[in-house]
Write a protein that holds these residues in place. Structure first.
Motif, PDB file in Angstrom:
ATOM      1  N   LEU A  66       0.840  -1.203   0.000  1.00  0.00           N
ATOM      2  CA  LEU A  66       0.000   0.000   0.000  1.00  0.00           C
ATOM      3  C   LEU A  66       0.874   1.252   0.000  1.00  0.00           C
ATOM      4  O   LEU A  66       0.638   2.191  -0.759  1.00  0.00           O
ATOM      5  CB  LEU A  66      -0.921   0.007   1.230  1.00  0.00           C
ATOM      6  CG  LEU A  66      -2.163  -0.872   1.122  1.00  0.00           C
ATOM      7  CD1 LEU A  66      -2.816  -1.063   2.484  1.00  0.00           C
ATOM      8  CD2 LEU A  66      -3.164  -0.272   0.153  1.00  0.00           C
ATOM      9  N   ILE A  67       1.916   1.246   0.853  1.00  0.00           N
ATOM     10  CA  ILE A  67       2.799   2.408   0.932  1.00  0.00           C
ATOM     11  C   ILE A  67       3.567   2.570  -0.383  1.00  0.00           C
ATOM     12  O   ILE A  67       3.689   3.674  -0.914  1.00  0.00           O
ATOM     13  CB  ILE A  67       3.768   2.270   2.127  1.00  0.00           C
ATOM     14  CG1 ILE A  67       2.975   2.254   3.441  1.00  0.00           C
ATOM     15  CG2 ILE A  67       4.779   3.410   2.141  1.00  0.00           C
ATOM     16  CD1 ILE A  67       3.797   1.938   4.667  1.00  0.00           C
ATOM     17  N   VAL A 113      12.047   2.133   1.998  1.00  0.00           N
ATOM     18  CA  VAL A 113      10.810   2.139   2.772  1.00  0.00           C
ATOM     19  C   VAL A 113      10.238   0.719   2.895  1.00  0.00           C
ATOM     20  O   VAL A 113       9.882   0.267   3.985  1.00  0.00           O
ATOM     21  CB  VAL A 113       9.774   3.092   2.129  1.00  0.00           C
ATOM     22  CG1 VAL A 113       8.396   2.888   2.746  1.00  0.00           C
ATOM     23  CG2 VAL A 113      10.221   4.540   2.293  1.00  0.00           C
ATOM     24  N   VAL A 114      10.184   0.000   1.771  1.00  0.00           N
ATOM     25  CA  VAL A 114       9.646  -1.370   1.805  1.00  0.00           C
ATOM     26  C   VAL A 114      10.474  -2.231   2.763  1.00  0.00           C
ATOM     27  O   VAL A 114       9.934  -2.990   3.569  1.00  0.00           O
ATOM     28  CB  VAL A 114       9.635  -1.997   0.389  1.00  0.00           C
ATOM     29  CG1 VAL A 114       9.335  -3.491   0.457  1.00  0.00           C
ATOM     30  CG2 VAL A 114       8.612  -1.294  -0.489  1.00  0.00           C
ATOM     31  N   PHE A 115      11.792  -2.070   2.698  1.00  0.00           N
ATOM     32  CA  PHE A 115      12.671  -2.856   3.566  1.00  0.00           C
ATOM     33  C   PHE A 115      12.374  -2.574   5.043  1.00  0.00           C
ATOM     34  O   PHE A 115      12.206  -3.493   5.847  1.00  0.00           O
ATOM     35  CB  PHE A 115      14.135  -2.543   3.243  1.00  0.00           C
ATOM     36  CG  PHE A 115      15.112  -3.267   4.118  1.00  0.00           C
ATOM     37  CD1 PHE A 115      15.262  -4.645   4.026  1.00  0.00           C
ATOM     38  CD2 PHE A 115      15.889  -2.575   5.035  1.00  0.00           C
ATOM     39  CE1 PHE A 115      16.156  -5.324   4.843  1.00  0.00           C
ATOM     40  CE2 PHE A 115      16.789  -3.250   5.858  1.00  0.00           C
ATOM     41  CZ  PHE A 115      16.917  -4.622   5.761  1.00  0.00           C
ATOM     42  N   PRO A 148       7.294   6.852  11.541  1.00  0.00           N
ATOM     43  CA  PRO A 148       7.067   6.496  10.143  1.00  0.00           C
ATOM     44  C   PRO A 148       7.381   5.025   9.848  1.00  0.00           C
ATOM     45  O   PRO A 148       8.215   4.417  10.516  1.00  0.00           O
ATOM     46  CB  PRO A 148       8.034   7.409   9.387  1.00  0.00           C
ATOM     47  CG  PRO A 148       9.102   7.730  10.371  1.00  0.00           C
ATOM     48  CD  PRO A 148       8.461   7.723  11.718  1.00  0.00           C
ATOM     49  N   TYR A 149       6.693   4.482   8.856  1.00  0.00           N
ATOM     50  CA  TYR A 149       7.016   3.181   8.259  1.00  0.00           C
ATOM     51  C   TYR A 149       7.111   2.044   9.257  1.00  0.00           C
ATOM     52  O   TYR A 149       8.013   1.223   9.212  1.00  0.00           O
ATOM     53  CB  TYR A 149       8.304   3.285   7.431  1.00  0.00           C
ATOM     54  CG  TYR A 149       8.254   4.403   6.444  1.00  0.00           C
ATOM     55  CD1 TYR A 149       7.109   4.567   5.654  1.00  0.00           C
ATOM     56  CD2 TYR A 149       9.270   5.321   6.311  1.00  0.00           C
ATOM     57  CE1 TYR A 149       7.007   5.604   4.754  1.00  0.00           C
ATOM     58  CE2 TYR A 149       9.183   6.366   5.415  1.00  0.00           C
ATOM     59  CZ  TYR A 149       8.048   6.509   4.647  1.00  0.00           C
ATOM     60  OH  TYR A 149       7.950   7.540   3.760  1.00  0.00           O
ATOM     61  N   LYS A 150       6.186   2.009  10.172  1.00  0.00           N
ATOM     62  CA  LYS A 150       6.084   0.898  11.130  1.00  0.00           C
ATOM     63  C   LYS A 150       7.301   0.760  12.032  1.00  0.00           C
ATOM     64  O   LYS A 150       7.499  -0.282  12.652  1.00  0.00           O
ATOM     65  CB  LYS A 150       5.820  -0.426  10.408  1.00  0.00           C
ATOM     66  CG  LYS A 150       4.475  -0.447   9.690  1.00  0.00           C
ATOM     67  CD  LYS A 150       3.829  -1.808   9.740  1.00  0.00           C
ATOM     68  CE  LYS A 150       2.517  -1.797   9.001  1.00  0.00           C
ATOM     69  NZ  LYS A 150       1.366  -1.865   9.879  1.00  0.00           N
ATOM     70  N   THR A 151       8.155   1.795  12.122  1.00  0.00           N
ATOM     71  CA  THR A 151       9.296   1.685  13.033  1.00  0.00           C
ATOM     72  C   THR A 151       8.813   1.680  14.480  1.00  0.00           C
ATOM     73  O   THR A 151       9.450   1.079  15.343  1.00  0.00           O
ATOM     74  CB  THR A 151      10.296   2.840  12.829  1.00  0.00           C
ATOM     75  OG1 THR A 151       9.565   4.066  12.802  1.00  0.00           O
ATOM     76  CG2 THR A 151      11.063   2.688  11.533  1.00  0.00           C
TER      77      THR A 151
END
Lengths: 109, 230
Positions: free
Chosen positions: B59-60, B77-79, B206-209
């Motif tokens: 999705l992102i 970002v995906v990583f 951000p980004y599920k961190t």
């Protein structure tokens, strides 16, 4: 970069992450605390997914009885605890959510 | 006889994974529709669901493609978004240790949040049977099929689910149903509470961190409390 190249590399990165310890744990010796920590992975990760979904359903924190997701989540916790049944927990949580949303909408607190 | 228990394990995995699909399918629809609106071609949009096969990161990524973000940034970002899967990998590793490389590759490919949650809960509850990898395969393939199919429907029909349908709420509800009965001692409860609380405070990271940080602190908390009681 071409989108297909980005996709394939992103796929390999994701796959590599998922494969990492499944392959590594065979080959390297890990310390004892690492092995003992593994049993906390599911409860810790899933709780870290669940709680923000309940308290911040729209991205902003709403710790209040006006937050239907939070109340319905508490109902689901009770049902899961008493019944240990996945389907019953889902049904109870969804029913609670719909009822609470209707109540809030009709009585306009 | 052996073939029979394999079949049994496989279908139990399928059955146990089924309820969570109610929550996964809306996300598949959303991804398909979003990818098309980001001007990703139909074959690329469909392929992304089997090549990356990780919902949140897809999705992102689709949003970033739509915004014209560079490929390198998208990869980073995906990583980062998918780093939590390393925790899943470590957590299931002892249960798949006896398998050959082909099985390990296949099950790693299928190691999504939803397949992991269902499979590890089953392993912890029922103990390790010799054919346990067939349960994992059943759960993983069920999710995979639903993800591919819902992506396709999202691409061609769009995400036409009324906004007030609370299907997305099925995901946290299923996770509640899996976690709550497995909280059996103080260390486990502490790990869950601390992880949940940090996750809540770090929602905007951000980004599920935030999720990753919360899980790690939760695990350390569990270890510390367990260590003190010994």
């Amino acid at each position: 970069m071409n989108i297909w190249i980005v996709m394939v590399i992103a796929g390999l990165l994701t796959f590599g992450t998922r494969l990492s310890f499944i392959l590594l744990l065979d080959r390297i010796k890990v310390p004892d605390w690492f092995k003992r920590g593994l049993r906390f992975v599911p409860v810790a990760v899933l709780s870290a997914i669940i709680l923000p979904d309940l308290t911040s359903p729209n991205g902003t924190l709403l710790l209040s009885w006006r937050n239907p997701q939070l109340l319905a989540g508490l109902v689901a916790v009770l049902v899961a605890w008493r019944t240990k049944n996945v389907i019953l927990t889902i049904l109870a949580g969804l029913a609670a959510l719909v009822i609470i949303q209707l109540l809030l909408a009709h009585f306009g607190f | 006889m052996i073939a029979k228990t394999r079949k049994l394990e496989f279908w139990r995995g399928v059955r146990d994974e089924a309820p969570i699909l109610l929550g996964v399918i809306p996300f598949g629809l959303l991804f398909g529709a979003l990818a098309i609106s980001a001007h990703i071609s139909i074959p690329a949009a469909q392929a992304m669901s089997s090549i990356i096969f990780a919902g949140a990161s897809q999705l992102i990524a689709a949003q970033l493609v739509g915004a014209g973000t560079s490929g390198l940034v998208i990869l980073m970002v995906v990583f980062v978004v998918n780093l939590r899967h390393a925790l899943y990998s470590a957590s299931v590793a002892p249960h798949v240790r006896h398998l050959g490389t082909a099985w390990k590759l296949l099950l790693s490919y299928l190691l999504t949040d939803e397949a992991y949650a269902v499979t590890i809960t089953h392993y912890n509850r029922e103990g390790d049977s010799p054919d346990r990898h067939w349960y994992f395969l059943g759960a993983g393939l069920t999710l995979w099929s639903a993800w591919q199919a819902s992506t396709a429907v999202g691409i061609f029909i769009g995400a036409q689910i009324p906004a007030n349908w609370p299907l997305g709420f099925v995901l946290p509800l299923t996770f509640i149903a899996l976690v709550v009965p497995s909280l059996k001692d103080r260390a486990g409860v502490a790990a869950a509470l601390v992880a949940g609380l940090i996750g809540l405070l770090a929602t905007n990271f951000p980004y599920k961190t935030g999720l990753l940080l919360a899980a790690l602190i939760g695990i350390v908390t569990g270890l510390l409390i367990e260590g003190r009681r010994k």
